[in-house]
Design a protein around this motif. Sequence first.
Motif, PDB file in Angstrom:
ATOM      1  N   ASP A  86       0.831  -1.222   0.000  1.00 37.28           N
ATOM      2  CA  ASP A  86       0.000   0.000   0.000  1.00 37.28           C
ATOM      3  C   ASP A  86       0.861   1.267   0.000  1.00 37.28           C
ATOM      4  O   ASP A  86       0.691   2.146   0.857  1.00 37.28           O
ATOM      5  CB  ASP A  86      -0.949   0.020   1.216  1.00 37.28           C
ATOM      6  N   ASN A  87       1.820   1.281  -0.872  1.00 35.75           N
ATOM      7  CA  ASN A  87       2.727   2.431  -0.986  1.00 35.75           C
ATOM      8  C   ASN A  87       3.506   2.737   0.292  1.00 35.75           C
ATOM      9  O   ASN A  87       3.832   3.867   0.595  1.00 35.75           O
ATOM     10  CB  ASN A  87       1.968   3.689  -1.428  1.00 35.75           C
ATOM     11  N   HIS A  88       3.779   1.675   1.053  1.00 38.13           N
ATOM     12  CA  HIS A  88       4.622   1.823   2.246  1.00 38.13           C
ATOM     13  C   HIS A  88       5.656   0.700   2.280  1.00 38.13           C
ATOM     14  O   HIS A  88       5.336  -0.441   1.947  1.00 38.13           O
ATOM     15  CB  HIS A  88       3.771   1.763   3.521  1.00 38.13           C
ATOM     16  N   CYS A  89       6.854   1.092   2.674  1.00 33.61           N
ATOM     17  CA  CYS A  89       7.918   0.109   2.854  1.00 33.61           C
ATOM     18  C   CYS A  89       7.773  -0.462   4.268  1.00 33.61           C
ATOM     19  O   CYS A  89       7.807   0.289   5.242  1.00 33.61           O
ATOM     20  CB  CYS A  89       9.258   0.813   2.719  1.00 33.61           C
ATOM     21  N   VAL A  90       7.578  -1.790   4.397  1.00 35.77           N
ATOM     22  CA  VAL A  90       7.432  -2.395   5.724  1.00 35.77           C
ATOM     23  C   VAL A  90       8.290  -3.658   5.829  1.00 35.77           C
ATOM     24  O   VAL A  90       8.727  -4.210   4.826  1.00 35.77           O
ATOM     25  CB  VAL A  90       5.963  -2.813   6.019  1.00 35.77           C
ATOM     26  N   TYR A  91       8.509  -4.093   7.066  1.00 37.73           N
ATOM     27  CA  TYR A  91       9.118  -5.403   7.291  1.00 37.73           C
ATOM     28  C   TYR A  91       7.997  -6.422   7.304  1.00 37.73           C
ATOM     29  O   TYR A  91       6.982  -6.223   7.974  1.00 37.73           O
ATOM     30  CB  TYR A  91       9.841  -5.437   8.634  1.00 37.73           C
ATOM     31  N   GLU A  92       8.174  -7.511   6.567  1.00 39.38           N
ATOM     32  CA  GLU A  92       7.136  -8.533   6.533  1.00 39.38           C
ATOM     33  C   GLU A  92       7.751  -9.915   6.701  1.00 39.38           C
ATOM     34  O   GLU A  92       8.828 -10.200   6.176  1.00 39.38           O
ATOM     35  CB  GLU A  92       6.370  -8.463   5.208  1.00 39.38           C
ATOM     36  N   SER A 103       6.604   2.020   9.277  1.00 37.71           N
ATOM     37  CA  SER A 103       6.689   1.932   7.818  1.00 37.71           C
ATOM     38  C   SER A 103       7.186   3.269   7.265  1.00 37.71           C
ATOM     39  O   SER A 103       7.154   4.283   7.944  1.00 37.71           O
ATOM     40  CB  SER A 103       5.318   1.601   7.237  1.00 37.71           C
ATOM     41  N   VAL A 104       7.667   3.225   6.030  1.00 36.30           N
ATOM     42  CA  VAL A 104       8.154   4.442   5.362  1.00 36.30           C
ATOM     43  C   VAL A 104       7.391   4.589   4.052  1.00 36.30           C
ATOM     44  O   VAL A 104       7.364   3.637   3.256  1.00 36.30           O
ATOM     45  CB  VAL A 104       9.677   4.349   5.096  1.00 36.30           C
ATOM     46  N   PRO A 105       6.719   5.732   3.837  1.00 38.74           N
ATOM     47  CA  PRO A 105       5.943   5.878   2.598  1.00 38.74           C
ATOM     48  C   PRO A 105       6.837   5.978   1.360  1.00 38.74           C
ATOM     49  O   PRO A 105       7.918   6.556   1.412  1.00 38.74           O
ATOM     50  CB  PRO A 105       5.166   7.176   2.827  1.00 38.74           C
ATOM     51  N   VAL A 106       6.378   5.364   0.284  1.00 36.66           N
ATOM     52  CA  VAL A 106       7.066   5.495  -1.006  1.00 36.66           C
ATOM     53  C   VAL A 106       6.022   5.869  -2.073  1.00 36.66           C
ATOM     54  O   VAL A 106       4.851   5.531  -1.936  1.00 36.66           O
ATOM     55  CB  VAL A 106       7.792   4.192  -1.446  1.00 36.66           C
ATOM     56  N   VAL A 107       6.477   6.564  -3.102  1.00 35.39           N
ATOM     57  CA  VAL A 107       5.535   6.973  -4.156  1.00 35.39           C
ATOM     58  C   VAL A 107       5.113   5.755  -4.985  1.00 35.39           C
ATOM     59  O   VAL A 107       5.786   4.729  -4.971  1.00 35.39           O
ATOM     60  CB  VAL A 107       6.160   8.033  -5.092  1.00 35.39           C
ATOM     61  N   GLU A 108       4.016   5.881  -5.677  1.00 32.77           N
ATOM     62  CA  GLU A 108       3.533   4.788  -6.517  1.00 32.77           C
ATOM     63  C   GLU A 108       4.539   4.517  -7.631  1.00 32.77           C
ATOM     64  O   GLU A 108       5.138   5.454  -8.170  1.00 32.77           O
ATOM     65  CB  GLU A 108       2.167   5.153  -7.107  1.00 32.77           C
ATOM     66  N   ASN A 109       4.716   3.250  -7.980  1.00 28.86           N
ATOM     67  CA  ASN A 109       5.680   2.829  -9.004  1.00 28.86           C
ATOM     68  C   ASN A 109       7.089   3.384  -8.733  1.00 28.86           C
ATOM     69  O   ASN A 109       7.755   3.885  -9.638  1.00 28.86           O
ATOM     70  CB  ASN A 109       5.225   3.243 -10.401  1.00 28.86           C
ATOM     71  N   ALA A 110       7.504   3.284  -7.481  1.00 30.10           N
ATOM     72  CA  ALA A 110       8.823   3.805  -7.088  1.00 30.10           C
ATOM     73  C   ALA A 110       9.932   3.005  -7.768  1.00 30.10           C
ATOM     74  O   ALA A 110       9.780   1.799  -8.016  1.00 30.10           O
ATOM     75  CB  ALA A 110       8.966   3.722  -5.584  1.00 30.10           C
TER      76      ALA A 110
END
Length: 473
Positions: A86-92, A103-110
């Motif tokens: 969902d446009n966020h960088c997370v640990y999974e 989490s850290v937000p990233v832009v769409e199609n980063a």
Amino acid sequence: MTSTKKTHVLYVDHQGHPAPLTECFHATASRRLSSTLQRFPPSSVTSIDSAYCPNCLTSQDLVQYCNRCQRCSVCVHSMLQIMVRDNHCVYECATCQWRSAISVPVVENASKVEIARAAEDLCLQVKEARQVADHKDLFSERKIRRGIQSLRSFDRDKDWSLEILEATLETKRKEKSIRPEESKVESSLSIQRLNLEDDEDRTPTKFEGTIGAWQWQALVRGVHRNDLLPLPVPLRARRSRRCRAELASGRPGILVKPKVNPLEGDSSLRTGHGQWWRKDSSAIHVIPRVRVVKTVYQEASIHFLLQVTNPTLGLIRMRWGPSPYCGEEDWDGNVTLLLQHLLVDTITQEHWNVRLLEAEERQFETTKIIELASAEDTLLELNHNSGNQVPEAISRWSGTSEQTQWIGQQQQDAWLEVVVEIKSTIKNNEHLAIPLRMQVELGNGSWESSLIEQDTSKETDWVDIDVVLTWES
Ligand SMILES: [Zn+2]
Ligand SMILES: [Zn+2]
């Protein structure tokens, strides 16, 4: 009568501790053996050279945990991956699908570069959050242990216990219809009890203990699983071992030293398969190997057939005689013939109480000198003629010699019959043992691989290796 009772051959290190050969080391050019035994005083010491992460295999110094990797805080042993959700960088976690709240937000199609940058940021944020938690003493292990202990001591009083509490809850529940708060209390209590039982059943390793405590703490404090922080990955140490006697005399005395790259020696690399060590002075490569082939009990004596094997690529001349070894020294410098809780088998980790025979019971005449061919020659021989047969004198051996002597010899092997007359009475839980001295000649081509400097002032230079032969009594 041939016996199937267990026998073991141990080698005495320079501090007087007998150890299986696989636990022994021979420092280059030294006349002494060292071992890994944890007996006082130890004959070798270990030191940490460097550390690496068991997950990403990078070497890291001056830190306790890996800078990159994180473990799942729910299933503990799985490694977390950095994913974009969902446009966020997370640990999974790939095993239990747990996701970090941080989490850290990233832009769409980063782009890959942008994701990598966000991942770095995420790593930093987790580290900071962990520092804050540590600072607040939220997850302090000491505090949790104290909590568990106080709960346990309550338990011991019998006036108050989780069982009684639960039973009370149970009756209450039956009395009236269950209210939601109560059922919550009960379920969290039963989880607590489970954790406590877990803790008591087995002694957890420090690693497991910490994790149990983390989860327990989270439950007690009502921390939701989504608020848990990813766990750090502890680094693994690369250790080297040195001989204490060699160190004391100003030499490096390195016995074993690993390679810098933790993967070196692995078959996943193109070269150097099996070459895990920068230096490996394991005694099995240099010291003649001794094993008991057969044991025969006569009326008043026991006869052992020992097979002595040359492991080196050069010839070895040797003889056997009685040993003056009379046990380990205690704190006051007294020696005792009884060696308690001695490791006799590395694989089964079997420990015995071993009693050495009195000095007058182990006298015999020194054997004649025998020459063992190099191990290399035998391999060649095996190629030419596959039937590598044991000499007839050995296969027919029945233990009838009057005294300790050589029975036969072939290539790199020789067979020694050891005769022990039993006068000592055996106590419970004790096993008898006889010390023997193996003398290996230096010079004239014998035992050159040991690299020990020959003492030319002597007519024949012998290196003394004490061996303890112990049997189930
Ligand atoms: Zn790592
Ligand atoms: Zn998981």
